[in-house]
Each structure stands twice: as C-alpha cells, then as structure tokens.
Design a protein around this motif. Structure first.
Motif, PDB file in Angstrom:
ATOM      1  N   ASP A 126       0.840  -1.179   0.000  1.00  0.00           N
ATOM      2  CA  ASP A 126       0.000   0.000   0.000  1.00  0.00           C
ATOM      3  C   ASP A 126       0.882   1.238   0.000  1.00  0.00           C
ATOM      4  O   ASP A 126       2.058   1.165   0.375  1.00  0.00           O
ATOM      5  N   VAL A 127       0.322   2.382  -0.369  1.00  0.00           N
ATOM      6  CA  VAL A 127       1.126   3.606  -0.454  1.00  0.00           C
ATOM      7  C   VAL A 127       1.664   3.947   0.925  1.00  0.00           C
ATOM      8  O   VAL A 127       0.919   3.998   1.900  1.00  0.00           O
ATOM      9  N   ARG A 139       5.857  -6.760  -8.833  1.00  0.00           N
ATOM     10  CA  ARG A 139       6.980  -6.046  -9.446  1.00  0.00           C
ATOM     11  C   ARG A 139       6.963  -4.594  -9.051  1.00  0.00           C
ATOM     12  O   ARG A 139       5.908  -3.995  -8.868  1.00  0.00           O
ATOM     13  N   GLY A 140       8.159  -4.002  -8.925  1.00  0.00           N
ATOM     14  CA  GLY A 140       8.255  -2.585  -8.583  1.00  0.00           C
ATOM     15  C   GLY A 140       9.363  -1.937  -9.377  1.00  0.00           C
ATOM     16  O   GLY A 140      10.209  -2.605  -9.979  1.00  0.00           O
ATOM     17  N   THR A 141       9.356  -0.600  -9.368  1.00  0.00           N
ATOM     18  CA  THR A 141      10.362   0.169 -10.099  1.00  0.00           C
ATOM     19  C   THR A 141      10.903   1.246  -9.177  1.00  0.00           C
ATOM     20  O   THR A 141      10.135   1.904  -8.468  1.00  0.00           O
ATOM     21  N   ILE A 142      12.221   1.424  -9.166  1.00  0.00           N
ATOM     22  CA  ILE A 142      12.823   2.548  -8.439  1.00  0.00           C
ATOM     23  C   ILE A 142      13.450   3.452  -9.496  1.00  0.00           C
ATOM     24  O   ILE A 142      14.405   3.068 -10.176  1.00  0.00           O
ATOM     25  N   ARG A 143      12.875   4.646  -9.629  1.00  0.00           N
ATOM     26  CA  ARG A 143      13.381   5.536 -10.674  1.00  0.00           C
ATOM     27  C   ARG A 143      14.681   6.178 -10.215  1.00  0.00           C
ATOM     28  O   ARG A 143      14.956   6.275  -9.013  1.00  0.00           O
ATOM     29  N   LYS A 170      10.261   2.320   0.051  1.00  0.00           N
ATOM     30  CA  LYS A 170       8.902   2.719   0.447  1.00  0.00           C
ATOM     31  C   LYS A 170       8.075   2.906  -0.819  1.00  0.00           C
ATOM     32  O   LYS A 170       8.565   3.395  -1.826  1.00  0.00           O
ATOM     33  N   VAL A 171       6.800   2.528  -0.728  1.00  0.00           N
ATOM     34  CA  VAL A 171       5.921   2.628  -1.895  1.00  0.00           C
ATOM     35  C   VAL A 171       5.440   4.059  -2.016  1.00  0.00           C
ATOM     36  O   VAL A 171       4.880   4.621  -1.073  1.00  0.00           O
ATOM     37  N   ILE A 172       5.658   4.681  -3.185  1.00  0.00           N
ATOM     38  CA  ILE A 172       5.123   6.034  -3.370  1.00  0.00           C
ATOM     39  C   ILE A 172       3.780   5.990  -4.051  1.00  0.00           C
ATOM     40  O   ILE A 172       2.896   6.754  -3.749  1.00  0.00           O
ATOM     41  N   GLN A 211       0.571   1.141 -17.217  1.00  0.00           N
ATOM     42  CA  GLN A 211       1.788   0.585 -17.821  1.00  0.00           C
ATOM     43  C   GLN A 211       2.828   0.240 -16.789  1.00  0.00           C
ATOM     44  O   GLN A 211       3.576  -0.704 -16.952  1.00  0.00           O
ATOM     45  N   SER A 212       2.929   1.026 -15.721  1.00  0.00           N
ATOM     46  CA  SER A 212       4.076   0.833 -14.843  1.00  0.00           C
ATOM     47  C   SER A 212       3.716  -0.040 -13.667  1.00  0.00           C
ATOM     48  O   SER A 212       2.571  -0.342 -13.396  1.00  0.00           O
ATOM     49  N   ASN A 213       4.752  -0.433 -12.929  1.00  0.00           N
ATOM     50  CA  ASN A 213       4.565  -1.245 -11.741  1.00  0.00           C
ATOM     51  C   ASN A 213       4.446  -0.335 -10.539  1.00  0.00           C
ATOM     52  O   ASN A 213       4.322   0.872 -10.667  1.00  0.00           O
ATOM     53  N   TYR A 214       4.572  -0.924  -9.355  1.00  0.00           N
ATOM     54  CA  TYR A 214       4.579  -0.131  -8.137  1.00  0.00           C
ATOM     55  C   TYR A 214       5.800   0.783  -8.159  1.00  0.00           C
ATOM     56  O   TYR A 214       6.893   0.353  -8.479  1.00  0.00           O
ATOM     57  N   LEU A 215       5.610   2.046  -7.803  1.00  0.00           N
ATOM     58  CA  LEU A 215       6.745   2.971  -7.776  1.00  0.00           C
ATOM     59  C   LEU A 215       7.289   3.029  -6.368  1.00  0.00           C
ATOM     60  O   LEU A 215       6.533   3.235  -5.410  1.00  0.00           O
ATOM     61  N   LEU A 216       8.601   2.832  -6.235  1.00  0.00           N
ATOM     62  CA  LEU A 216       9.212   2.808  -4.910  1.00  0.00           C
ATOM     63  C   LEU A 216      10.264   3.889  -4.811  1.00  0.00           C
ATOM     64  O   LEU A 216      10.757   4.390  -5.829  1.00  0.00           O
ATOM     65  N   THR A 217      10.628   4.210  -3.588  1.00  0.00           N
ATOM     66  CA  THR A 217      11.681   5.197  -3.382  1.00  0.00           C
ATOM     67  C   THR A 217      12.618   4.730  -2.287  1.00  0.00           C
ATOM     68  O   THR A 217      12.228   4.015  -1.377  1.00  0.00           O
ATOM     69  N   THR A 218      13.895   5.138  -2.402  1.00  0.00           N
ATOM     70  CA  THR A 218      14.832   4.847  -1.318  1.00  0.00           C
ATOM     71  C   THR A 218      15.435   6.150  -0.820  1.00  0.00           C
ATOM     72  O   THR A 218      16.509   6.166  -0.229  1.00  0.00           O
ATOM     73  N   ALA A 219      14.744   7.262  -1.051  1.00  0.00           N
ATOM     74  CA  ALA A 219      15.312   8.577  -0.738  1.00  0.00           C
ATOM     75  C   ALA A 219      15.178   8.917   0.727  1.00  0.00           C
ATOM     76  O   ALA A 219      14.613   9.939   1.093  1.00  0.00           O
TER      77      ALA A 219
END
Lengths: 270, 190
Positions: free
Chosen positions: B61-62, B95-99, B126-128, B134-142
C-alpha cells in the motif's frame, strides 16, 4: 478450429459405439422417482480446504453432480488493457472434465464452457470486495468432475465457498439454483436426464431452464440465465422458486465454512 | 467468537470497523469467515475486526516499507521484485520500479544506478504510488533508513557497509558503491 492432434484416430470408416446403443427410456418429467418432490433441491455435500496448494478450495456434491473449485490470489494482474487500477479483477475458468458427461468431451475449452465462465464471472463479481485488492487479480478455477444437471448453479455456489475459504473479502456468499420447466411441471435442481431429456421432444412452448445466482443476506440477484420459451408469469414464479431454493441451501454452506475455518486455525488466544 | 459472511456484527454507534468488515446502512457486517475480535483502543470506541488464520494477505500500500530484490538495472531506473511487505512475506511476487530520481534525496540528477544498486541486492524501499496501467509499483529509497541492506560483492561474499555510499567485501577488501540503508540498531542481529 482447435483440434486434438495428440490422439491417434481410428480408421476412416470407424463409428462411435454410442450410435448403436438403444436410446434409454426418457423418464417422464412428472415422476421424480418418489424420493424428492418437484420443489426440493438435492441434498448437498460440501467441504472446503482440500487442495493444499491453492489459497482456497471447495468441493460440492449434489446428487451425482460433483464440482471442485480452487482459488488463487490475489496475484499481480496481467494488465492487458485495464483502465481502472483501483479495483482488482476476477478471472474465472470453467472446465468440464472430459469424463464428466456421457459423451467424451474435448480437452480444449469449447464455446459453451467459455460462455459459462463468463456467466460465472458476472455472477461472482458483485459478491467480492474487489476494491480491497487494487492492481491484483483473483483466479477462480472450476472443474466439473461429473455432470448430473444444474452445473452452473452448483459451480457458482462452489466457487463462492472456495473464495470464502481462501480468505478473500466478500460482501456475501453467492448461491445458485436451477429450475427446469417442461410442460406443466417445474423441477428445482434437475438432474441431467431431467434437464436434457425432454429437449428431445422438441422445442415447444413451456420448455425452459432458469438459473439464478443470489446473495442471500443482501437478497440481491447477481446472475440470471434463462433458456427456452416460457411465459412471463411462469418465469417470475421460477425466479422466486430459485431464490427460495438458494435460501434453503444457505445453512448447509454456513456449516461447511465454519467447520473448515475451525479446522484450519484454532481460535486466537485471548 | 465466530462469525461468517455478512453477519451483522453491530451498529456504527457501538464500534469502529476494522479489517475484514464493511459498512452498510449504518451497520457493520463481516466480510470474512473468521473470529471476531473486539479491541479497546482507549480513545472513543472499540475497534471490531474479523481475523482469519495467522496473517492476512497484505498488498503493498502507499507509504508501506517493503523489502525487495533487484532484478535488473538500467541508467534510468531499477526493476525489483517485492518480497516482503513490512514483516509479512508475500506468496506471490509483485513487481516494482525505483526511478533514478527516487534513489537519493540529494543530488538527484547525479545519481548513477550502477553505483547505487546491482542485480541481486536486497533493498528496503517505500511505496510512493500504485502506478498506472503501464508501470509497476513505484518505490523510493530517498531516506537514510532506506536502501541496500544485503549485497554480495563480485567475489561472491556478503559485503559490510562502510558509509552511506560504500560497501566493502571482507574477502578481497574491495570497495563497491551502493546506496546503503542506515538500519536502526534494534533491527540488527549479530
């Protein structure tokens, strides 16, 4: 056209032995072998939690009709052309085992099975809380092991039991019931010979089959399938009898689900 | 106490609905088959929830902290498989993506994904957002506590973190660049 190419066929002149069988006597629609009345459904045996690999599973027997269902999920959705990602998706697969009917069926899903899968999905969808599972899909696989009439109705019931056993959040169980009208008699929960037997007499008036999927506690109908020619008042009576049949079925399912949950996990210590 | 679907538990004046329940016409109904738990939070009303089995299947979840494994990297982003949500393992991998711009909080444009992650690393993120079609879950490590926790060096040994951007292999003593997470001392086990 999908054709089974893995089996070795007989020589060109061979014919199926079923053609040479003398046609069995079609039982009259009015007699029901005295065991149950016209308005009674067959006694149902239901158990949950038999497939260990699946998230949830259920087995249902009504007379000779045997249906098994397994539920997987929530899994990541395949995302083909989904515009709405906030709710989940329900994917249903309805299969008739090749040994389920008198005549051997094909392994590849025929058009009738695809139709039944679609109806099953439409009937189950209002019952499941899909908004709690965004971006996921829940797979429901139903297999009919023996077809002895009213498979769609019992498949709906079996599938909702499997969903409940799998811990998928639902608004209510979806129960199904079938009614067959041939001539002046209406039979609830027909067996195979009652359901298909009188079609051989020809498509006349007052020949029809109705299947209703009901959410008993909310008293909402989620699916209605009707086939044949029936008068309007008889059709509404038929729907009402099906709803009564569903309500009668509900306590049996409750017991089966309670037993399954008690077996899976003991009460939390508190 | 036991409950089954759609059984009316109580009205909204008595309790607040928790997990496994839904609201309808001012009453709380159960949406799962399980055991009814009534917890007194202490504030206003007790929370009523229906619990099944051991742990419920959580979906990312976000705002949730997830543990994931890096599968592939790219100059623009890194693709990961989400394995755990919080501390509960998931049965199916999401699946997730870290930009690239979500790897660090500072100097976002100078980030090189090759120096932050490598395939096979275990990362806390962390889930943003749930992402769109089109995209997967967006994650961040900031954040300081997010980033690589376990990584293997090119020699194959598990590396020890030195600073927030470097890890060292104990066998070859070679240093490699990663975006390291500062794990709280109470989570570290010897």
């Amino acid at each position: 056209m999908p054709v089974d190419t893995k089996r070795i066929r007989g020589p060109e002149e061979s014919q199926s032995p079923l053609l040479f069988l003398s046609p069995g006597k079609v039982p009259e629609a009015s007699s029901r072998q005295g065991v149950r009345g016209n308005g009674d459904a067959r006694p149902v045996f239901a158990r949950c939690g038999l497939i260990s690999q699946a998230k949830g599973s259920a087995y249902l027997e009504a007379g000779n009709t045997k249906i098994i269902c397994s539920v997987y999920g929530p899994r990541e959705a395949e995302r083909k052309d989904e515009t709405d990602m906030k709710t989940g998706r329900l994917v249903c697969d309805f299969r008739l085992a090749p040994f389920s009917c008198l005549k051997r069926g094909a392994w590849i899903q025929g058009s009738e099975e695809r139709d039944l899968s679609q109806t099953l999905q439409e009937s189950l969808q209002p019952g499941v809380c899909l908004h709690r599972y965004p971006r996921s899909q829940i797979e429901v696989n139903v297999m009919v092991l023996e077809n002895d009439g009213s498979i769609l109705a019992h498949a709906v019931t079996c599938a909702s039991m499997a969903l409940a056993d799998g811990g998928i959040e639902m608004y209510d169980v979806v129960l199904g019931c079938t009614l067959r009208q041939s001539g002046s008699t209406c039979l609830v929960d027909p067996s195979y010979s009652e359901e298909y037997g009188s079609w051989q007499e020809g498509y006349g008036e007052d020949q029809g089959c109705v299947t209703v999927a009901l959410l008993p506690n909310l008293n909402q109908v989620s699916g209605l399938t009707a086939d044949g020619e029936m008068r309007e008042d008889i059709l509404s009576d038929a729907v009402r009898s099906c709803m009564d049949g569903c309500h009668k079925l509900y306590p049996v399912l409750q017991q089966a689900l309670m037993r399954a949950v008690k077996k899976k996990a003991p009460p939390p210590a508190k | 106490r036991f409950s089954i679907f759609c059984e009316r538990l109580c009205s909204t004046e008595d309790c607040i609905p928790g997990t496994g329940t839904y609201l309808r016409h001012g009453y709380i109904f159960a949406s799962l088959t399980g055991y009814v738990l009534r917890k007194n939070e202490g504030e206003e009303l007790p929370v009523i929830s229906v619990v099944r089995e051991t742990e419920t299947q959580l979906l990312p979840d976000v705002g949730a902290i997830v543990t994931c494994k890096v599968t592939s990297i790219n100059p623009r982003f890194a693709k990961v498989h989400i394995l755990y949500v919080g501390s509960t393992p998931l049965k199916d991998r999401f699946r997730g993506t870290i930009r690239k711009e979500d790897v660090r909080a500072t100097e976002k444009d100078k980030v090189e994904t090759y120096k932050s992650f490598r395939p096979g690393d275990i990362v806390l993120a962390k889930v943003i957002s749930l992402g769109d079609v089109q995209s997967n879950y967006l994650l961040t490590t900031a954040e300081n506590e997010l980033g690589v926790v376990v990584a293997h060096s090119e020699a194959g040994a598990q590396m020890v973190p030195i600073s927030w951007c470097e890890m060292q292999c104990p066998r070859t003593h070679a240093k490699e660049f990663r975006k390291v997470a500062r794990v709280q001392p109470e989570y570290l086990q010897a």
